[in-house]
Scaffold this motif. Sequence first.
Motif, PDB file in Angstrom:
ATOM      1  N   MET A  54     -21.225  14.524  -9.053  1.00  0.00           N
ATOM      2  CA  MET A  54     -19.810  14.308  -8.505  1.00  0.00           C
ATOM      3  C   MET A  54     -19.297  13.015  -9.007  1.00  0.00           C
ATOM      4  SD  MET A  54     -19.622  14.982  -4.577  1.00  0.00           S
ATOM      5  CE  MET A  54     -18.185  14.563  -3.753  1.00  0.00           C
ATOM      6  N   ALA A  55     -17.989  13.225  -9.232  1.00  0.00           N
ATOM      7  CA  ALA A  55     -17.188  11.897  -9.941  1.00  0.00           C
ATOM      8  C   ALA A  55     -16.930  10.907  -8.703  1.00  0.00           C
ATOM      9  CB  ALA A  55     -15.808  12.700 -10.399  1.00  0.00           C
ATOM     10  N   GLU A  56     -16.692   9.698  -9.291  1.00  0.00           N
ATOM     11  CA  GLU A  56     -16.625   8.617  -8.301  1.00  0.00           C
ATOM     12  C   GLU A  56     -14.927   8.657  -8.073  1.00  0.00           C
ATOM     13  OE1 GLU A  56     -18.081   4.766  -9.237  1.00  0.00           O
ATOM     14  OE2 GLU A  56     -19.913   5.643 -10.170  1.00  0.00           O
ATOM     15  N   ARG A  57     -14.623   8.184  -6.847  1.00  0.00           N
ATOM     16  CA  ARG A  57     -13.446   7.844  -6.558  1.00  0.00           C
ATOM     17  C   ARG A  57     -12.737   6.710  -7.271  1.00  0.00           C
ATOM     18  NH1 ARG A  57     -11.521   8.905  -0.998  1.00  0.00           N
ATOM     19  NH2 ARG A  57      -9.369   8.641  -1.275  1.00  0.00           N
ATOM     20  N   ILE A  58     -11.537   6.870  -7.780  1.00  0.00           N
ATOM     21  CA  ILE A  58     -10.859   5.778  -8.344  1.00  0.00           C
ATOM     22  C   ILE A  58      -9.753   5.313  -7.527  1.00  0.00           C
ATOM     23  CG2 ILE A  58      -9.299   5.309 -10.379  1.00  0.00           C
ATOM     24  CD1 ILE A  58     -10.654   7.625 -11.993  1.00  0.00           C
ATOM     25  N   ASP A  59      -9.764   3.911  -7.223  1.00  0.00           N
ATOM     26  CA  ASP A  59      -8.711   3.201  -6.330  1.00  0.00           C
ATOM     27  C   ASP A  59      -7.700   3.091  -7.358  1.00  0.00           C
ATOM     28  OD1 ASP A  59     -10.207   3.184  -4.002  1.00  0.00           O
ATOM     29  OD2 ASP A  59     -11.340   1.462  -4.536  1.00  0.00           O
ATOM     30  N   HIS A  60      -6.486   3.471  -6.821  1.00  0.00           N
ATOM     31  CA  HIS A  60      -5.209   3.118  -7.613  1.00  0.00           C
ATOM     32  C   HIS A  60      -4.190   2.746  -6.402  1.00  0.00           C
ATOM     33  CE1 HIS A  60      -2.192   3.440 -10.623  1.00  0.00           C
ATOM     34  NE2 HIS A  60      -1.455   4.169  -9.990  1.00  0.00           N
ATOM     35  N   ASP A  61      -3.654   1.659  -6.628  1.00  0.00           N
ATOM     36  CA  ASP A  61      -2.457   1.181  -5.859  1.00  0.00           C
ATOM     37  C   ASP A  61      -0.992   1.105  -6.391  1.00  0.00           C
ATOM     38  OD1 ASP A  61      -4.325   0.286  -3.751  1.00  0.00           O
ATOM     39  OD2 ASP A  61      -4.382  -1.707  -4.667  1.00  0.00           O
ATOM     40  N   VAL A  62      -0.224   2.073  -5.845  1.00  0.00           N
ATOM     41  CA  VAL A  62       1.031   2.446  -6.440  1.00  0.00           C
ATOM     42  C   VAL A  62       1.728   1.119  -6.104  1.00  0.00           C
ATOM     43  CG1 VAL A  62       2.961   3.819  -6.506  1.00  0.00           C
ATOM     44  CG2 VAL A  62       0.542   4.832  -6.453  1.00  0.00           C
ATOM     45  N   LYS A  63       2.356   0.389  -6.903  1.00  0.00           N
ATOM     46  CA  LYS A  63       3.402  -0.694  -6.800  1.00  0.00           C
ATOM     47  C   LYS A  63       4.592  -0.093  -6.439  1.00  0.00           C
ATOM     48  CE  LYS A  63       1.087  -3.797  -9.880  1.00  0.00           C
ATOM     49  NZ  LYS A  63       1.162  -4.572 -11.179  1.00  0.00           N
ATOM     50  N   PRO A  64       5.295  -0.644  -5.325  1.00  0.00           N
ATOM     51  CA  PRO A  64       6.489  -0.270  -5.059  1.00  0.00           C
ATOM     52  C   PRO A  64       7.613  -0.494  -6.050  1.00  0.00           C
ATOM     53  CG  PRO A  64       5.878  -2.048  -3.632  1.00  0.00           C
ATOM     54  CD  PRO A  64       4.769  -1.832  -4.479  1.00  0.00           C
ATOM     55  N   THR A  65       8.549   0.290  -6.178  1.00  0.00           N
ATOM     56  CA  THR A  65       9.844   0.187  -7.064  1.00  0.00           C
ATOM     57  C   THR A  65      10.617  -0.949  -6.459  1.00  0.00           C
ATOM     58  OG1 THR A  65       9.736   2.610  -7.054  1.00  0.00           O
ATOM     59  CG2 THR A  65      11.670   1.541  -8.054  1.00  0.00           C
ATOM     60  N   PRO A  66      10.712  -1.748  -7.421  1.00  0.00           N
ATOM     61  CA  PRO A  66      11.543  -3.075  -7.219  1.00  0.00           C
ATOM     62  C   PRO A  66      13.142  -2.718  -6.825  1.00  0.00           C
ATOM     63  CG  PRO A  66      10.966  -3.169  -9.393  1.00  0.00           C
ATOM     64  CD  PRO A  66      10.218  -1.743  -8.789  1.00  0.00           C
ATOM     65  N   ILE A  67      13.721  -3.124  -5.303  1.00  0.00           N
ATOM     66  CA  ILE A  67      14.899  -2.929  -5.154  1.00  0.00           C
ATOM     67  C   ILE A  67      15.665  -4.015  -5.477  1.00  0.00           C
ATOM     68  CG2 ILE A  67      14.290  -1.127  -3.563  1.00  0.00           C
ATOM     69  CD1 ILE A  67      14.556  -3.393  -1.371  1.00  0.00           C
ATOM     70  N   GLY A  68      15.146  -4.951  -5.950  1.00  0.00           N
ATOM     71  CA  GLY A  68      16.067  -6.393  -6.162  1.00  0.00           C
ATOM     72  C   GLY A  68      15.414  -7.257  -6.830  1.00  0.00           C
ATOM     73  N   PRO A  69      15.634  -8.525  -6.943  1.00  0.00           N
ATOM     74  CA  PRO A  69      14.897  -9.638  -7.467  1.00  0.00           C
ATOM     75  C   PRO A  69      13.883 -10.076  -6.360  1.00  0.00           C
ATOM     76  CG  PRO A  69      17.064 -10.326  -7.024  1.00  0.00           C
ATOM     77  CD  PRO A  69      17.185  -8.898  -6.818  1.00  0.00           C
ATOM     78  N   ASP A  70      12.680 -10.435  -6.750  1.00  0.00           N
ATOM     79  CA  ASP A  70      11.699 -11.081  -5.955  1.00  0.00           C
ATOM     80  C   ASP A  70      11.983 -12.509  -5.904  1.00  0.00           C
ATOM     81  OD1 ASP A  70      10.971 -12.218  -8.356  1.00  0.00           O
ATOM     82  OD2 ASP A  70       8.730 -11.385  -8.210  1.00  0.00           O
ATOM     83  N   ALA A  71      11.125 -13.202  -4.902  1.00  0.00           N
ATOM     84  CA  ALA A  71      11.228 -14.466  -4.477  1.00  0.00           C
ATOM     85  C   ALA A  71      11.310 -15.496  -5.504  1.00  0.00           C
ATOM     86  CB  ALA A  71      10.299 -14.887  -3.537  1.00  0.00           C
ATOM     87  N   ARG A  72      10.503 -15.270  -6.713  1.00  0.00           N
ATOM     88  CA  ARG A  72      10.425 -16.095  -7.832  1.00  0.00           C
ATOM     89  C   ARG A  72      11.725 -16.183  -8.721  1.00  0.00           C
ATOM     90  NH1 ARG A  72       7.417 -19.405  -9.585  1.00  0.00           N
ATOM     91  NH2 ARG A  72       5.564 -18.585  -8.364  1.00  0.00           N
TER      92      ARG A  72
END
Length: 160
Positions: free
Chosen positions: A1-19
């Motif tokens: 059986m194949a091992e599970r791959i963790d993949h986090d989907v990054k949210p689409t940026p809607i504007g500039p971030d704090a930096r």
Amino acid sequence: MAERIDHDVKPTPIGPDAREELERLLQSLHEQGMLRFANDVVSAKSPVLKVLLDGLGKQATLNAIQNLSILGMALSRIPPEEFYKLVFGMKDALAALSRSPTASGKEEAPGVTGVYRMLNDDELWASLRPALDAVQAFSRRMAEPADKPVTQFTGKQTEM
């Protein structure tokens, strides 16, 4: 059986971030010369601080600050529509005074008969009544002791 791959989907940026916002602010402050000014103030902290403290320590400066705060307290109690009427009523009164015939000295005194007619003029007395009430209210306020204005305004005791 194949091992599970963790993949986090990054949210689409809607504007500039704090930096990015911080970098933009920093760049704007630099372009306007505010960073140089702040740096100069910090670098010359002793002379600037001495001037500020000497100025704030004078009785005249403290009086000015207290008077401005009292003016602010009084203005906070006047609704804008009443303040509008007050300011433009004073403007109209000054305009009427400047074009008054008595200001140019062309009108003659009314004489005894004219004064008697003025005493019986209900419209004149109706227009003078608010002014007389205002003088009475002003006189009552001037007769009150005013040791600590903030205490009288808020009802809280002050130590100054």
